[in-house]
Scaffold this active site. Structure first.
Site, mmCIF file in Angstrom:
data_model
loop_
_atom_site.group_PDB
_atom_site.id
_atom_site.type_symbol
_atom_site.label_atom_id
_atom_site.label_comp_id
_atom_site.label_asym_id
_atom_site.label_seq_id
_atom_site.Cartn_x
_atom_site.Cartn_y
_atom_site.Cartn_z
ATOM 1 N N ALA A 126 0.857 -1.186 0.000
ATOM 2 C CA ALA A 126 0.000 0.000 0.000
ATOM 3 C C ALA A 126 0.893 1.235 0.000
ATOM 4 O O ALA A 126 2.058 1.171 0.390
ATOM 5 C CB ALA A 126 -0.875 -0.014 1.255
ATOM 6 N N GLY B 159 0.350 -5.046 0.452
ATOM 7 C CA GLY B 159 -0.772 -5.007 -0.498
ATOM 8 C C GLY B 159 -0.385 -5.565 -1.870
ATOM 9 O O GLY B 159 -1.231 -6.091 -2.594
ATOM 10 N N GLU C 144 -0.816 -9.135 -1.512
ATOM 11 C CA GLU C 144 -2.268 -9.398 -1.469
ATOM 12 C C GLU C 144 -2.861 -9.376 -2.883
ATOM 13 O O GLU C 144 -3.753 -10.158 -3.209
ATOM 14 C CB GLU C 144 -2.966 -8.379 -0.561
ATOM 15 C CG GLU C 144 -2.643 -8.642 0.903
ATOM 16 C CD GLU C 144 -3.241 -7.624 1.857
ATOM 17 O OE1 GLU C 144 -2.976 -6.421 1.662
ATOM 18 O OE2 GLU C 144 -3.948 -8.027 2.782
ATOM 19 N N GLU D 130 3.952 -5.597 7.114
ATOM 20 C CA GLU D 130 3.056 -4.708 7.867
ATOM 21 C C GLU D 130 3.386 -4.670 9.349
ATOM 22 O O GLU D 130 3.260 -3.641 10.014
ATOM 23 C CB GLU D 130 1.589 -5.139 7.698
ATOM 24 C CG GLU D 130 0.969 -4.755 6.371
ATOM 25 C CD GLU D 130 1.178 -5.794 5.293
ATOM 26 O OE1 GLU D 130 2.105 -6.624 5.431
ATOM 27 O OE2 GLU D 130 0.407 -5.786 4.317
HETATM 28 N N1 CO8 Z 1 4.615 3.275 -0.001
HETATM 29 C C1 CO8 Z 1 5.114 4.504 -0.230
HETATM 30 N N2 CO8 Z 1 6.398 4.738 -0.516
HETATM 31 C C2 CO8 Z 1 7.235 3.698 -0.561
HETATM 32 C C3 CO8 Z 1 6.798 2.390 -0.330
HETATM 33 C C4 CO8 Z 1 5.415 2.188 -0.041
HETATM 34 N N3 CO8 Z 1 4.897 0.981 0.200
HETATM 35 N N4 CO8 Z 1 7.850 1.555 -0.430
HETATM 36 C C5 CO8 Z 1 8.918 2.327 -0.719
HETATM 37 N N5 CO8 Z 1 8.555 3.618 -0.800
HETATM 38 C C6 CO8 Z 1 9.413 4.780 -1.115
HETATM 39 C C7 CO8 Z 1 10.477 5.012 -0.044
HETATM 40 O O1 CO8 Z 1 9.949 5.748 1.019
HETATM 41 C C8 CO8 Z 1 11.510 5.774 -0.841
HETATM 42 O O2 CO8 Z 1 11.075 7.097 -0.996
HETATM 43 P P1 CO8 Z 1 12.176 8.298 -1.096
HETATM 44 O O3 CO8 Z 1 12.960 8.025 -2.348
HETATM 45 O O4 CO8 Z 1 11.328 9.529 -1.189
HETATM 46 O O5 CO8 Z 1 13.020 8.211 0.121
HETATM 47 C C9 CO8 Z 1 11.434 5.130 -2.215
HETATM 48 O O6 CO8 Z 1 10.164 4.497 -2.284
HETATM 49 C C10 CO8 Z 1 12.518 4.087 -2.436
HETATM 50 O O7 CO8 Z 1 12.506 3.190 -1.342
HETATM 51 P P2 CO8 Z 1 13.842 2.624 -0.670
HETATM 52 O O8 CO8 Z 1 14.903 3.670 -0.660
HETATM 53 O O9 CO8 Z 1 13.457 2.031 0.649
HETATM 54 O O10 CO8 Z 1 14.231 1.502 -1.743
HETATM 55 P P3 CO8 Z 1 15.053 0.166 -1.474
HETATM 56 O O11 CO8 Z 1 15.314 -0.397 -2.825
HETATM 57 O O12 CO8 Z 1 16.190 0.399 -0.558
HETATM 58 O O13 CO8 Z 1 14.023 -0.810 -0.681
HETATM 59 C C11 CO8 Z 1 11.881 -1.860 -0.291
HETATM 60 C C12 CO8 Z 1 12.891 -1.287 -1.322
HETATM 61 C C13 CO8 Z 1 12.502 -3.091 0.375
HETATM 62 C C14 CO8 Z 1 10.637 -2.243 -1.060
HETATM 63 C C15 CO8 Z 1 11.607 -0.786 0.800
HETATM 64 O O14 CO8 Z 1 11.284 0.436 0.144
HETATM 65 C C16 CO8 Z 1 10.479 -1.136 1.716
HETATM 66 O O15 CO8 Z 1 10.650 -1.926 2.618
HETATM 67 N N6 CO8 Z 1 9.285 -0.508 1.487
HETATM 68 C C17 CO8 Z 1 8.142 -0.645 2.352
HETATM 69 C C18 CO8 Z 1 7.392 -1.929 2.033
HETATM 70 C C19 CO8 Z 1 6.218 -2.071 2.963
HETATM 71 O O16 CO8 Z 1 6.292 -1.885 4.151
HETATM 72 N N7 CO8 Z 1 5.067 -2.467 2.377
HETATM 73 C C20 CO8 Z 1 3.848 -2.697 3.108
HETATM 74 C C21 CO8 Z 1 3.045 -1.436 3.168
HETATM 75 S S1 CO8 Z 1 1.649 -1.587 4.242
HETATM 76 C C22 CO8 Z 1 0.517 -2.466 3.313
HETATM 77 O O17 CO8 Z 1 0.748 -2.848 2.201
HETATM 78 C C23 CO8 Z 1 -0.800 -2.733 3.991
HETATM 79 C C24 CO8 Z 1 -1.856 -3.287 3.013
HETATM 80 C C25 CO8 Z 1 -3.223 -2.898 3.418
HETATM 81 C C26 CO8 Z 1 -4.273 -3.045 2.345
HETATM 82 C C27 CO8 Z 1 -3.865 -3.117 0.902
HETATM 83 C C28 CO8 Z 1 -3.868 -1.826 0.186
HETATM 84 C C29 CO8 Z 1 -3.167 -1.794 -1.158
#
Ligand code: CO8
Length: 261
Positions: free
Chosen positions: A69, A112, A115, A135
């Site tokens: 998400a 998500g 999912e 999450e």
């Molecule tokens: N949402 C918004 N921004 C994100 C997300 C995300 N899920 N994931 C990464 N970004 C952003 C980062 O904040 C970063 O932004 P900025 O360049 O402005 O600093 C940019 O993308 C690049 O990210 P990273 O520097 O972290 O990139 P890496 O290659 O080092 O890492 C990862 C990639 C491993 C994917 C890492 O970004 C990460 O762990 N992201 C978060 C993943 C996460 O927690 N996902 C779960 C989200 S909660 C959820 O999905 C709940 C679902 C509920 C219902 C379903 C609805 C769709």
């Protein structure tokens, strides 16, 4: 051939009766904002209404299928606001998609994003794919069916392992635990998913649809109820032209021509 372009999604026809829905971009993490999920679901249901489409492949990019998400949409939101938002309406609709839906996953499929992959009937993974539910690291949990579908697909203990540890698993482990059906080289992922779709699209559409309905009943209802549902669907197929054609073609030792009637 690209037929319709939108903000986040793109549809092409890589083979007869098969649609490929690509969302996001190759090198983005493709976070799924509410609007993006709505767009994916809307396009899928356009394809649901098209008689010429018999199977759909859903794919994201190379860096990520989708990294979850859009976390930005979850800052400072109250319970009341979340409920009013009702973002899961689109996810509930997705559950009623009746055609075969095959995910081709490369890169991250997190939260998500996973999912969404689990909402598909089959998952073909590229070697680079990483599947996880992070999450718990955010003080959250899945909300779009993740706990339910994961537990049904891989069992409760493996589901708890993934959900509690919040660490992604690689494509090999995902295959071993039954989270995905097939792992191939990244560059082959979409191609193999399309091959599967082509194969399913050649089968009798009403059989394919009835089988999908019956199989999902298997995890929802007691055995006796599921068997009764299966039997009713089985009887119904005797009313179809495709059943007559399939049997006749077998007797005449020729390939069947299924019309979906
Ligand atoms: N949402 C918004 N921004 C994100 C997300 C995300 N899920 N994931 C990464 N970004 C952003 C980062 O904040 C970063 O932004 P900025 O360049 O402005 O600093 C940019 O993308 C690049 O990210 P990273 O520097 O972290 O990139 P890496 O290659 O080092 O890492 C990862 C990639 C491993 C994917 C890492 O970004 C990460 O762990 N992201 C978060 C993943 C996460 O927690 N996902 C779960 C989200 S909660 C959820 O999905 C709940 C679902 C509920 C219902 C379903 C609805 C769709």
């Amino acid at each position: 051939m690209t037929e319709m372009l939108r903000e986040f999604t793109q549809v092409s026809r890589p083979a007869e009766s098969v649609a490929l829905l690509t969302f996001g971009t190759e090198n983005d993490l493709n976070p799924l904002s509410i609007g993006r999920v709505a767009e994916i679901v809307e396009v899928l249901f356009e394809l649901e209404r098209e008689d010429t489409v018999r199977a759909v492949v859903l794919t994201g990019g190379q860096r990520a299928f989708a990294a979850g998400a859009d976390i930005g949409e979850m800052v400072d939101v109250t319970v009341a606001e979340m409920k009013t938002r009702n973002q899961f309406r689109d996810w509930d609709r997705l559950r009623t998609f009746s055609k075969p839906l095959i995910a081709a996953v490369r890169g991250y499929a997190l939260g998500g994003g996973l999912e969404l992959a689990l909402s598909c009937d089959l998952v073909v993974a590229g070697e680079s794919a990483r599947f996880g539910f992070p999450e718990v690291n955010l003080g959250l949990m899945p909300g779009a069916g993740g706990t339910q579908r994961l537990a049904r697909k891989v069992g409760t203990s493996r589901a708890l392992e993934m959900l509690w540890l919040g660490k992604p698993v690689d494509s090999k482990r995902a295959l071993d635990m039954g989270l995905v059906e097939h792992v191939v080289a990244d560059e082959e992922t979409v191609h193999v998913a399309i091959e599967w779709a082509v194969h399913v699209a050649k089968q009798a559409p009403l059989s394919v649809r009835a089988i999908k309905e019956a199989v999902y009943q298997a995890t929802d209802v007691p055995l006796g109820v599921g068997m009764e549902a299966e039997r009713n669907l089985f009887y119904l197929l005797f009313a179809t032209d495709d059943k007559a054609e399939g049997v006749q073609a077998f007797l005449e030792k020729r390939p069947p021509r299924f019309e979906g009637r």
